[in-house]
Design a protein around this motif. Structure first.
Motif, PDB file in Angstrom:
ATOM      1  N   GLN A  20       4.714 -13.688  -7.505  1.00  0.00           N
ATOM      2  CA  GLN A  20       5.516 -14.820  -7.989  1.00  0.00           C
ATOM      3  C   GLN A  20       4.655 -16.079  -8.051  1.00  0.00           C
ATOM      4  OE1 GLN A  20       8.701 -14.624  -9.071  1.00  0.00           O
ATOM      5  NE2 GLN A  20       8.526 -16.736  -9.717  1.00  0.00           N
ATOM      6  N   TYR A  21       3.832 -16.288  -7.028  1.00  0.00           N
ATOM      7  CA  TYR A  21       2.930 -17.436  -7.020  1.00  0.00           C
ATOM      8  C   TYR A  21       1.991 -17.399  -8.231  1.00  0.00           C
ATOM      9  CZ  TYR A  21      -1.164 -20.204  -6.103  1.00  0.00           C
ATOM     10  OH  TYR A  21      -2.205 -21.083  -6.247  1.00  0.00           O
ATOM     11  N   ALA A  22       1.429 -16.239  -8.511  1.00  0.00           N
ATOM     12  CA  ALA A  22       0.484 -16.113  -9.630  1.00  0.00           C
ATOM     13  C   ALA A  22       1.149 -16.490 -10.950  1.00  0.00           C
ATOM     14  CB  ALA A  22      -0.078 -14.692  -9.699  1.00  0.00           C
ATOM     15  N   PHE A  23       2.344 -15.971 -11.173  1.00  0.00           N
ATOM     16  CA  PHE A  23       3.046 -16.298 -12.417  1.00  0.00           C
ATOM     17  C   PHE A  23       3.465 -17.769 -12.456  1.00  0.00           C
ATOM     18  CE2 PHE A  23       3.503 -11.684 -12.926  1.00  0.00           C
ATOM     19  CZ  PHE A  23       3.204 -11.569 -14.274  1.00  0.00           C
ATOM     20  N   SER A  24       3.912 -18.298 -11.336  1.00  0.00           N
ATOM     21  CA  SER A  24       4.280 -19.718 -11.289  1.00  0.00           C
ATOM     22  C   SER A  24       3.080 -20.595 -11.582  1.00  0.00           C
ATOM     23  CB  SER A  24       4.837 -20.078  -9.905  1.00  0.00           C
ATOM     24  OG  SER A  24       6.012 -19.389  -9.653  1.00  0.00           O
ATOM     25  N   GLY A  55     -10.448 -14.174 -22.442  1.00  0.00           N
ATOM     26  CA  GLY A  55     -10.262 -12.748 -22.195  1.00  0.00           C
ATOM     27  C   GLY A  55      -8.800 -12.408 -21.969  1.00  0.00           C
ATOM     28  N   ASP A  56      -8.582 -11.349 -21.232  1.00  0.00           N
ATOM     29  CA  ASP A  56      -7.251 -10.776 -21.028  1.00  0.00           C
ATOM     30  C   ASP A  56      -6.481 -11.509 -19.934  1.00  0.00           C
ATOM     31  OD1 ASP A  56      -5.099  -8.978 -21.056  1.00  0.00           O
ATOM     32  OD2 ASP A  56      -6.093  -7.657 -19.613  1.00  0.00           O
ATOM     33  N   ILE A  57      -5.273 -11.943 -20.241  1.00  0.00           N
ATOM     34  CA  ILE A  57      -4.428 -12.615 -19.254  1.00  0.00           C
ATOM     35  C   ILE A  57      -4.072 -11.673 -18.102  1.00  0.00           C
ATOM     36  CG2 ILE A  57      -2.299 -12.126 -20.515  1.00  0.00           C
ATOM     37  CD1 ILE A  57      -2.933 -15.291 -18.451  1.00  0.00           C
ATOM     38  N   GLY A  58      -3.941 -10.381 -18.388  1.00  0.00           N
ATOM     39  CA  GLY A  58      -3.650  -9.409 -17.339  1.00  0.00           C
ATOM     40  C   GLY A  58      -4.766  -9.346 -16.306  1.00  0.00           C
ATOM     41  N   ALA A  59      -6.010  -9.383 -16.759  1.00  0.00           N
ATOM     42  CA  ALA A  59      -7.154  -9.372 -15.841  1.00  0.00           C
ATOM     43  C   ALA A  59      -7.184 -10.661 -15.015  1.00  0.00           C
ATOM     44  CB  ALA A  59      -8.451  -9.210 -16.621  1.00  0.00           C
ATOM     45  N   TYR A  60      -6.827 -11.764 -15.638  1.00  0.00           N
ATOM     46  CA  TYR A  60      -6.775 -13.040 -14.933  1.00  0.00           C
ATOM     47  C   TYR A  60      -5.712 -12.991 -13.832  1.00  0.00           C
ATOM     48  CZ  TYR A  60      -6.331 -18.086 -14.193  1.00  0.00           C
ATOM     49  OH  TYR A  60      -6.283 -19.329 -13.635  1.00  0.00           O
ATOM     50  N   LEU A  61      -4.533 -12.491 -14.164  1.00  0.00           N
ATOM     51  CA  LEU A  61      -3.463 -12.359 -13.174  1.00  0.00           C
ATOM     52  C   LEU A  61      -3.869 -11.412 -12.044  1.00  0.00           C
ATOM     53  CD1 LEU A  61      -0.393 -12.176 -15.560  1.00  0.00           C
ATOM     54  CD2 LEU A  61      -0.723 -13.879 -13.751  1.00  0.00           C
ATOM     55  N   TYR A  62      -4.515 -10.303 -12.409  1.00  0.00           N
ATOM     56  CA  TYR A  62      -4.994  -9.339 -11.416  1.00  0.00           C
ATOM     57  C   TYR A  62      -5.914 -10.030 -10.406  1.00  0.00           C
ATOM     58  CZ  TYR A  62      -7.841  -5.612  -9.403  1.00  0.00           C
ATOM     59  OH  TYR A  62      -8.509  -4.800  -8.533  1.00  0.00           O
ATOM     60  N   ARG A  63      -6.827 -10.838 -10.912  1.00  0.00           N
ATOM     61  CA  ARG A  63      -7.796 -11.523 -10.039  1.00  0.00           C
ATOM     62  C   ARG A  63      -7.076 -12.514  -9.114  1.00  0.00           C
ATOM     63  NH1 ARG A  63     -12.197  -9.640  -8.502  1.00  0.00           N
ATOM     64  NH2 ARG A  63     -12.709  -9.116 -10.610  1.00  0.00           N
TER      65      ARG A  63
END
Length: 166
Positions: free
Chosen positions: A41-45, A58-66
């Protein structure tokens, strides 16, 4: 990258696409479902609040993963807990290992989808036992129920999970 996730509708689609996988990543590190959900939740916020100034290459998914991986590790280190298994960094893996990891995570996501369909008490007991590693007696004491009731819920949970998973 001026991502296609900056409108509320697109952001919701991004959330739906990555939420479950990111929860699994966080859960594997923190070993606590509530902490894992909070971290995701913090990452998305964080990216929503910074959407106008954030420039992701690059990929937003990879950014969120990190973000999720780093926040999870921070939480574990703050609590002085040594994780049993850490997700390997992307840089240290071969293409086959990445593929295997993706397949593994897809199977875990499917398993969690099945667990999410369990009745609330059954799901809670299953998570306490199999994810948090608690003993039946400890669960019974915490929830104010008998050990036999814990066992009955676990039996129902296993049956439901097996039917939907294998």
């Amino acid at each position: 990258m001026s991502g296609s996730w900056k409108s509320p509708e697109e952001f919701e689609a991004l959330f739906r696409k990555h939420y479950r996988y990111l929860c699994i990543v966080a859960l594997r590190i923190t070993k606590n479902e509530e902490d894992a959900r909070d971290i995701v939740q913090y990452a998305f916020s964080d990216i929503w609040l910074k959407r106008d100034t954030l420039n992701i290459i690059g990929d937003i998914g990879a950014y969120l993963y990190r973000i999720v991986k780093n926040k999870s590790l921070d939480m574990v280190n703050t609590r002085k807990i040594i994780p049993v298994e850490l997700t390997p960094s992307i840089e240290d893996t071969t293409a086959d290992e990445v593929y295997d990891e993706v397949i593994h995570n897809q199977r875990i996501a499917a398993l969690w989808e099945r667990i999410d369909t369990l009745p609330a008490m059954c799901r809670k007991i299953f998570v306490m036992c199999k994810i948090e590693g608690r003993k039946y007696q400890e669960i019974a004491d915490q929830l104010g129920i008998s050990v036999k009731t814990v066992g009955n819920h676990m039996g129902k949970a296993w049956k439901a999970v097996r039917e939907g998973y294998w």
